[in-house]
Design a protein around this motif. Sequence first.
Motif, short mmCIF file in Angstrom:
data_model
loop_
_atom_site.label_atom_id
_atom_site.label_comp_id
_atom_site.label_asym_id
_atom_site.label_seq_id
_atom_site.Cartn_x
_atom_site.Cartn_y
_atom_site.Cartn_z
N PHE A 21 42.76 52.42 43.49
CA PHE A 21 41.80 52.31 44.59
C PHE A 21 41.68 50.84 44.95
O PHE A 21 41.45 49.99 44.09
CB PHE A 21 40.43 52.87 44.23
N TRP A 66 34.94 55.24 51.47
CA TRP A 66 33.79 55.44 50.60
C TRP A 66 33.03 56.71 50.98
O TRP A 66 33.16 57.21 52.09
CB TRP A 66 32.85 54.24 50.66
N PRO A 97 33.50 55.53 45.53
CA PRO A 97 34.83 55.62 46.14
C PRO A 97 35.16 57.06 46.54
O PRO A 97 34.81 58.01 45.85
CB PRO A 97 35.77 55.13 45.03
#
Length: 428
Positions: free
Chosen positions: A108, A124, A152
């Motif tokens: 990520f 997000w 995330p």
Amino acid sequence: MKTNRLTIILAVILCCMATTVDAQGFLKRIKDRAVDAAKRSVEYKVENKAGRVTDDAMDAVLDGKGKKKDKSGNESSSRNDEEVETEPQEVEATYEQSDFVPGSIVFFEDNLQNEQMGEFASKWDLVDGSTDVAIIKGKKCIHFEPGSRIEPLMTNQSSYMPDMFTLEFDFWMNDPKTEMHNCYELEFSNGNGEDVYQIRIGESYSKLEVTCRYKSTTGDWRESGEGKTWELKKNDWSHFAMSFNKRALKIYINGKRVINIPNCTSAVRMKIHQADWGGFNGNKNYMTNFRYAKGAMELYDQNVTDMSAVEKAIATTGKFVTNNILFETGKATLKPESMAEIQKVADYMKKNPSVRFEVQGHTDNQGSDAVNDPLSQQRAESVVKALVGLGCDEFNLRAVGKGSHEPVADNKSEDGRAKNRRVEFIKK
């Protein structure tokens, strides 16, 4: 009878005379002793006064060293060796040195460069409150409204963190004299959704305070970092980094390790919370440049393993390739956490002073060659400059920018692009 009386009278007179003589001798002895005592008293006073004068003169020469303050705040001389106060000597705090090693496989990453201002960041998910994209001091970032939470956006939202990972991001800190206090809270939870450790970053009396409340591997809750403070970069960006390896949790601020926990319960998920801190809850929390990556530093194994890895790579392949030398986005400015990796190469070069390296900078294919080619050259030059600053011979170093022309992985995926962004040290 007259003769006897005369004899008695004479005897009495003689006795009185003898008694008088003895009394006079006794009084004389007392007088002599008193005189001697008086002389000794005078001599002692003179000597004692001279001693005090000498001590005071010595105190003046020492310019105050050995003096201490009494309860009323006045200074008084301290004449006993054990009472002399010496100035504390500065010692190097080895725990402040950076040993952070970023994970090599990114799963990520978000620098928000492609996001639209005022919109919610697309990578997000919103848990509570409200956030949007802003720009602070030239960096695109996520702006948090008070009490907001985000996490995330992952394929498996409930479990995505491996047992060995690193996390990095930049965070903004206000000047507490002119703005509200900041507080960032990272909430890590297990597969059941239960919190297992919480990291807080905030301002405390113009200093930076970092604490971690965590559940140990034995099941009890503990806290680390409470009461310690660090220098605060006011109205500026700071860098957060952490490394988790199965149970060992280490936290770094601006390249310095501030928390080291040996036994912490592992987590699989994380939320970021704009939290209260000391009664303040301002609306100027900002974060950017997020990077999650698999891998972490080996447990209790630092310099020895690091050096053997460099030596082994050079011995087997003739080069040392690393993805752990990081730069500011779109710039040739080294991030502080890169110095640990560069130090490995510097140590190797000092141990092998005749070795020459071609330092190659490589980028991914994001952007044009017109941008990437000179950028990779500038980044290679920054690494060379850092090595020279660590004592390496500049004659043995040459910077070469390769741009995106020599990829080692597919640029179509984020993992592939992360592998292509690298620095190679080619032995010549």
